[in-house]
Write an enzyme that holds these catalytic residues in place. Structure first.
Site, PDB file in Angstrom:
ATOM      1  N   GLY A 137      13.295 -25.692   5.717  1.00 60.48           N
ATOM      2  CA  GLY A 137      13.347 -25.424   7.150  1.00 60.48           C
ATOM      3  C   GLY A 137      12.116 -25.892   7.902  1.00 60.48           C
ATOM      4  CB  THR A 138       8.490 -25.624   7.204  1.00 63.02           C
ATOM      5  OG1 THR A 138       8.418 -24.202   7.291  1.00 63.02           O
ATOM      6  CG2 THR A 138       7.198 -26.210   7.755  1.00 63.02           C
ATOM      7  CB  SER A 179      16.649 -22.854   5.159  1.00 61.18           C
ATOM      8  OG  SER A 179      15.957 -22.462   4.003  1.00 61.18           O
ATOM      9  CG  HIS A 213      14.502 -20.261   0.710  1.00 60.80           C
ATOM     10  ND1 HIS A 213      13.774 -19.108   0.851  1.00 60.80           N
ATOM     11  CD2 HIS A 213      14.133 -21.055   1.730  1.00 60.80           C
ATOM     12  CE1 HIS A 213      12.989 -19.213   1.910  1.00 60.80           C
ATOM     13  NE2 HIS A 213      13.190 -20.396   2.461  1.00 60.80           N
ATOM     14  CD  GLN A 251      16.276 -15.616   8.412  1.00 63.45           C
ATOM     15  OE1 GLN A 251      17.176 -15.082   7.769  1.00 63.45           O
ATOM     16  NE2 GLN A 251      15.034 -15.680   7.952  1.00 63.45           N
ATOM     17  CB  CYS A 282       5.888 -18.135   7.811  1.00 58.78           C
ATOM     18  SG  CYS A 282       7.193 -18.933   6.879  1.00 58.78           S
ATOM     19  CB  THR A 305      12.616 -39.234  -5.699  1.00 57.56           C
ATOM     20  OG1 THR A 305      11.840 -40.415  -5.860  1.00 57.56           O
ATOM     21  CG2 THR A 305      13.652 -39.140  -6.795  1.00 57.56           C
ATOM     22  CG  ASN A 364      12.033 -15.578  11.972  1.00 54.18           C
ATOM     23  OD1 ASN A 364      12.071 -15.874  13.162  1.00 54.18           O
ATOM     24  ND2 ASN A 364      10.894 -15.426  11.321  1.00 54.18           N
TER      25      ASN A 364
END
Lengths: 77, 378
Positions: free
Chosen positions: B70-71, B198, B200, B178, B321, B236, B150
């Site tokens: 996401g970042t 995202s 995760h 989110q 974060c 990659t 979030n």
């Protein structure tokens, strides 16, 4: 009578993502199906037909349209 | 019994995700950009993942770009569009409650000569479409408003903001880290030009994300190098993570979100019934299914979270974060709350695996811990 042949436009899609997208599309279709693809000239045209034939699919027609190609593929049974 | 209630920070990967990834880890070694048949297997897996993720947001596969998370996606969306402006620079609009991975890039761009407007939110944390309209100038080229917050879970009127931006010919980016798979995202109906996703947060692996870029939108690459991702994002392919991400998308269901929302409401009801002087931050109705944010009068968030941690209950104070920051939450401050109130905020975030029994135990622990901390203070 069979319906119109589906067209997969792969303009700008590089190798080997273009071949992968075709195989995925063919995998979703019934056997003996036809699929038209639009490919860029150059590297895609050098690689894609061979990779499809390696998987057993047939290229039954090819037509150049400027800097692109239209290929008709018959899915392997 | 350990109770993990910090699923907005990150989730436990689903075993089916791990199984899908395991098929690639150390077994299928090919590089997805290689033209030989070993690499081709990886390329097929990557393209299949792209189709699955594209389908979930009603996009075309070629509009999906894999990133490291996401970042990176947020940074790329904002700087990548800004860098196409050249010397023209221009004006960007964001909300005050964006994630740091949106706020920090725009602050950096301000130092490079761009102008940025930070629109506020109401007491529920909702951005007003009218405020976005008022902030627009002839030089505005980008609006970035998150799909859902979030920290407090408030859902934003992205469809209306998207329509406004399309009318005004301004690019619209939304950070949907989110909300992805929990709320419907339709890039066409919602007039979205750029969307951050995202893995995760949805029981997928860490280290992989997506930036949706609408076909025809010009963006500068952030990562230069190879020709991966149509020459726009070099590096990659992280094939196993990409495969895991798409598996997590396949698994995520509306039924799970409905179940989690019921449990969220049960949790809110229990806390409000059992503990006095508690404030629920965010909207009661326009809220993500899994995020709850409370402040308890005379109780600081950090000691509360620390004591619950000792009891095996894991929650957070604000976003992961900024969890180590001593500054009060910028999100809660934006709700026009006092700094003291913002210091009291704690975030509890559920998952599809959270149980009623866990919630009952957590509520009892909250009750005891809040009571203990209040006795020390009063």
């Amino acid at each position: 009578m069979k319906g119109p042949v589906e067209v997969l436009d792969l303009t700008g899609v590089p190798c080997p993502a273009n071949s992968a997208r075709i195989l995925l599309k063919l995998a979703q279709r019934a056997g003996d199906t036809l699929l038209d693809i639009i490919l860029d000239d150059g590297e895609p045209m050098e690689n894609v037909p061979a990779s499809l034939e390696d998987e057993g699919h047939k290229i039954v027609a090819r037509e150049r349209k400027g800097k692109q190609w239209k290929l008709r593929i018959q899915k392997s049974l | 019994m350990k109770i993990y209630l910090d699923n907005a920070a990150t989730t436990v990967p689903d075993p089916r995700v791990i199984k899908a990834m395991d098929a690639f880890l150390g077994k299928r070694v090919g590089n997805a950009s290689s033209l030989h048949s070993v690499g081709f297997q990886a390329a097929v897996a990557v393209e299949q993942a792209r189709e699955i993720i594209a389908g979930r947001i009603h996009a075309r596969p070629e509009e999906i770009y894999f990133t490291s998370g996401g970042t990176e996606s947020n940074n790329w969306a904002i700087k990548g569009i800004a860098f196409t402006r050249g010397r023209k620079k221009g004006h960007i609009i964001v909300s005050e409650i964006e994630h740091p991975s949106v706020l920090e890039p725009v602050r950096w761009l301000e130092k490079q000569g761009f102008r940025v407007s930070y629109v506020g939110v109401d007491r529920e944390g909702i951005v007003s479409v009218g405020d976005v309209r008022k902030a627009m100038t002839a030089k505005t080229f980008l609006v970035s408003i998150m799909h859902a917050n979030n920290e407090i879970g408030t859902l934003q009127p992205v469809s209306e903001i998207g329509r406004l931006c399309r009318e005004e010919r301004v690019f619209f980016h939304t950070d949907a880290c989110q909300s992805f798979t929990k709320e419907n995202i339709d890039v066409r109906c919602d007039s979205l030009d750029l969307v951050t996703l995202s893995s995760h947060k949805i029981h997928g692996p860490r280290g992989v994300g997506v930036l949706y870029i609408r076909g025809g939108v010009k963006i500068e690459p952030m990562m230069h190098g190879g020709k991966q991702e149509y020459g726009k994002r070099a590096g990659t392919y992280n094939t196993e993570a990409i495969v895991g991400f798409s598996k997590a998308v396949e698994i995520a269901s509306v039924g799970d979100a409905v179940k989690v929302a019921r449990l969220r409401d049960y949790f809110i009801g229990k806390i409000e019934a059992k503990i006095e002087d508690v404030v629920l931050y965010g909207s009661r109705h326009k809220r993500l299914c899994h995020i709850v944010n409370f402040a308890f009068k005379d109780v600081e968030g950090k000691p509360l979270a620390a004591l619950l941690n000792k009891k095996g209950i894991f929650i957070s104070t604000g976003s992961a974060c900024s969890a180590n920051s001593l500054e009060p939450s910028h999100v809660v401050l934006a709700l026009q709350m006092s700094a003291a109130s913002a210091h009291g905020a704690v975030r509890i975030s559920l998952s599809k695996w959270t149980t009623k029994k866990e919630i009952d135990r957590a509520v009892a622990s909250f009750q005891r811990t809040v009571d203990h901390l209040r006795k020390l203070k009063r």
